[in-house]
Design an enzyme around this catalytic site. Structure first.
Site, PDB file in Angstrom:
ATOM      1  CB  ALA A  25     -19.364  -1.347   0.208  1.00  0.00           C
ATOM      2  N   GLY A  68     -15.211   1.354   2.086  1.00  0.00           N
ATOM      3  CA  GLY A  68     -15.825   1.051   3.387  1.00  0.00           C
ATOM      4  C   GLY A  68     -14.827   0.509   4.400  1.00  0.00           C
ATOM      5  CD  GLU A  90     -16.584   5.133   3.620  1.00  0.00           C
ATOM      6  OE1 GLU A  90     -16.883   3.987   3.229  1.00  0.00           O
ATOM      7  OE2 GLU A  90     -17.179   6.150   3.231  1.00  0.00           O
ATOM      8  CD  GLU A 106     -15.548   4.911  -1.678  1.00  0.00           C
ATOM      9  OE1 GLU A 106     -14.546   5.631  -1.897  1.00  0.00           O
ATOM     10  OE2 GLU A 106     -15.764   4.357  -0.591  1.00  0.00           O
TER      11      GLU A 106
HETATM   12  N1  COA Z   1     -16.331  -6.050  -3.376  1.00  0.00           N
HETATM   13  C1  COA Z   1     -16.520  -7.302  -3.852  1.00  0.00           C
HETATM   14  N2  COA Z   1     -15.524  -8.104  -4.201  1.00  0.00           N
HETATM   15  C2  COA Z   1     -14.279  -7.637  -4.072  1.00  0.00           C
HETATM   16  C3  COA Z   1     -14.000  -6.365  -3.579  1.00  0.00           C
HETATM   17  C4  COA Z   1     -15.089  -5.547  -3.214  1.00  0.00           C
HETATM   18  N3  COA Z   1     -14.939  -4.324  -2.698  1.00  0.00           N
HETATM   19  N4  COA Z   1     -12.665  -6.168  -3.590  1.00  0.00           N
HETATM   20  C5  COA Z   1     -12.128  -7.312  -4.053  1.00  0.00           C
HETATM   21  N5  COA Z   1     -13.088  -8.204  -4.357  1.00  0.00           N
HETATM   22  C6  COA Z   1     -12.949  -9.538  -4.884  1.00  0.00           C
HETATM   23  C7  COA Z   1     -12.578  -9.535  -6.359  1.00  0.00           C
HETATM   24  O1  COA Z   1     -13.737  -9.368  -7.157  1.00  0.00           O
HETATM   25  C8  COA Z   1     -11.951 -10.887  -6.504  1.00  0.00           C
HETATM   26  O2  COA Z   1     -12.962 -11.856  -6.565  1.00  0.00           O
HETATM   27  P1  COA Z   1     -12.986 -12.966  -7.767  1.00  0.00           P
HETATM   28  O3  COA Z   1     -11.736 -13.766  -7.486  1.00  0.00           O
HETATM   29  O4  COA Z   1     -14.243 -13.708  -7.505  1.00  0.00           O
HETATM   30  O5  COA Z   1     -12.928 -12.211  -9.031  1.00  0.00           O
HETATM   31  C9  COA Z   1     -11.220 -11.084  -5.176  1.00  0.00           C
HETATM   32  O6  COA Z   1     -11.844 -10.182  -4.250  1.00  0.00           O
HETATM   33  C10 COA Z   1      -9.745 -10.747  -5.238  1.00  0.00           C
HETATM   34  O7  COA Z   1      -9.607  -9.445  -5.753  1.00  0.00           O
HETATM   35  P2  COA Z   1      -8.668  -9.060  -6.991  1.00  0.00           P
HETATM   36  O8  COA Z   1      -9.189  -7.801  -7.594  1.00  0.00           O
HETATM   37  O9  COA Z   1      -8.531 -10.246  -7.902  1.00  0.00           O
HETATM   38  O10 COA Z   1      -7.287  -8.821  -6.237  1.00  0.00           O
HETATM   39  P3  COA Z   1      -6.093  -7.870  -6.687  1.00  0.00           P
HETATM   40  O11 COA Z   1      -4.958  -8.182  -5.782  1.00  0.00           O
HETATM   41  O12 COA Z   1      -5.875  -7.963  -8.145  1.00  0.00           O
HETATM   42  O13 COA Z   1      -6.623  -6.372  -6.376  1.00  0.00           O
HETATM   43  C11 COA Z   1      -7.702  -4.663  -5.075  1.00  0.00           C
HETATM   44  C12 COA Z   1      -6.900  -5.990  -5.066  1.00  0.00           C
HETATM   45  C13 COA Z   1      -8.109  -4.364  -3.630  1.00  0.00           C
HETATM   46  C14 COA Z   1      -6.829  -3.526  -5.610  1.00  0.00           C
HETATM   47  C15 COA Z   1      -8.945  -4.827  -5.956  1.00  0.00           C
HETATM   48  O14 COA Z   1      -9.637  -6.010  -5.578  1.00  0.00           O
HETATM   49  C16 COA Z   1      -9.922  -3.687  -5.869  1.00  0.00           C
HETATM   50  O15 COA Z   1      -9.701  -2.631  -6.451  1.00  0.00           O
HETATM   51  N6  COA Z   1     -11.041  -3.894  -5.147  1.00  0.00           N
HETATM   52  C17 COA Z   1     -12.100  -2.919  -5.054  1.00  0.00           C
HETATM   53  C18 COA Z   1     -11.750  -1.828  -4.072  1.00  0.00           C
HETATM   54  C19 COA Z   1     -12.839  -0.787  -4.055  1.00  0.00           C
HETATM   55  O16 COA Z   1     -13.147  -0.144  -5.028  1.00  0.00           O
HETATM   56  N7  COA Z   1     -13.445  -0.593  -2.861  1.00  0.00           N
HETATM   57  C20 COA Z   1     -14.458   0.384  -2.646  1.00  0.00           C
HETATM   58  C21 COA Z   1     -15.788  -0.197  -2.888  1.00  0.00           C
HETATM   59  S1  COA Z   1     -17.063   1.039  -2.688  1.00  0.00           S
END
Ligand code: COA
Length: 264
Positions: free
Chosen positions: A67, A112, A115, A135
């Site tokens: 999400a 999400g 999911e 989460e």
């Molecule tokens: N919601 C909103 N934005 C997200 C996102 C999410 N779930 N997951 C990634 N992004 C965005 C980042 O904020 C970043 O945006 P920015 O460039 O404007 O800062 C962009 O996507 C790239 O992500 P980044 O974190 O820089 O890539 P990475 O390769 O370093 O890491 C992940 C990848 C997937 C490990 C990391 O983005 C992450 O942990 N995301 C969240 C996952 C999560 O917790 N999901 C459950 C949500 S309830």
């Protein structure tokens, strides 16, 4: 509805592909994306021309990274409840579509995204895919069915381990615990998924629907009730033109040509 966050493509044989298309946010599900998905699912339910649905993510990095966390910042508990209910409603509608739905997971499937993939009938994953319910690392919990579908798919202990640690697992580990059906090199993932989708599109639509319904509904009841549902569905299958065609084709040593109709 005009889509801003997803791409929708339908091929002549009825195979449709939804691509989550917010690669800069790793295809995270904001409210608008969820509403567009709801619209696609509603249209597929109403029309007869989509026979198999594939979900995938744009780019090479993510299926759906969860999400949209940025929308969480100003979310009240009541808004969170509505958001969780919205996601769950859409995922149930997706799961209950009368056609096969395949998750083509081409990268991160987190929160999400995991999911969403679990609401599909099965998952094909690229070798770089990563799964998880992170989460807990945000101090919250899964809200789109993750605590429930994951435990049903991989068992209580593995679901607890994934949800409590928030750790990601790679595609191979997801294969080993039964979360994904196949791991495929990324460059061949869509081609391999399409091959299976095309095969499914050539089969009896009524029989596909019936198998899906009996398996899904049967998992919610005890074995005897599930088998009783199968008896009824088996009997109904014999009323279709497709059953006559399938059996005749076998006896005549030819390939069956199924009508694609749901009415007989
Ligand atoms: N919601 C909103 N934005 C997200 C996102 C999410 N779930 N997951 C990634 N992004 C965005 C980042 O904020 C970043 O945006 P920015 O460039 O404007 O800062 C962009 O996507 C790239 O992500 P980044 O974190 O820089 O890539 P990475 O390769 O370093 O890491 C992940 C990848 C997937 C490990 C990391 O983005 C992450 O942990 N995301 C969240 C996952 C999560 O917790 N999901 C459950 C949500 S309830």
């Amino acid at each position: 509805m005009e889509y801003q966050n997803i791409l929708f493509e339908k091929k002549d044989n009825g195979v449709a592909i939804v691509t989550f298309n917010r690669p800069k946010a790793l295809n995270a599900l904001n409210r608008a994306t969820l509403e567009e998905l709801a619209d696609v699912v509603e249209n597929i339910k109403k029309s007869d021309d989509v026979r198999v649905l594939i979900l995938t993510g744009a780019g090479e990095k993510a299926f759906v990274a969860g999400a949209d966390i940025k929308e969480f910042q100003s979310m009240s508990p009541l808004a969170a409840k509505r958001f969780s209910e919205l996601g769950q409603r859409i995922f149930f509608e997706l799961e209950e579509l009368p056609i096969p739905v395949i998750a083509c997971v081409n990268g991160f499937a987190l929160g999400g995204g995991c999911e969403l993939a679990m609401s599909c009938d099965f998952i094909y994953a690229s070798d770089n895919a990563r799964f998880g319910q992170p989460e807990i690392n945000l101090g919250i919990i899964p809200g789109f069915g993750g605590t429930q579908r994951l435990s049903r798919l991989v068992g209580r202990a593995r679901a607890l381990e994934l949800c409590l640690t928030g750790d990601m697992i790679d595609a191979q580990a997801a294969l080993e615990i039964g979360l994904v059906n196949q791991v495929i090199p990324q460059q061949q993932l869509m081609e391999a998924t399409l091959e299976v989708a095309n095969l499914l599109a050539s089969k009896s639509r009524a029989a596909l629907r019936s198998i899906k319904q009996v398996i899904h509904k049967g998992l919610g009841v005890d074995l005897r009730h599930g088998c009783a549902m199968e008896v009824d569905a088996f009997a109904v299958a014999f009323s279709s033109d497709d059953a006559k065609e399938g059996v005749a084709a076998f006896i005549e040593k030819r390939q069956p040509k199924f009508s694609g109709s749901l009415d007989n």
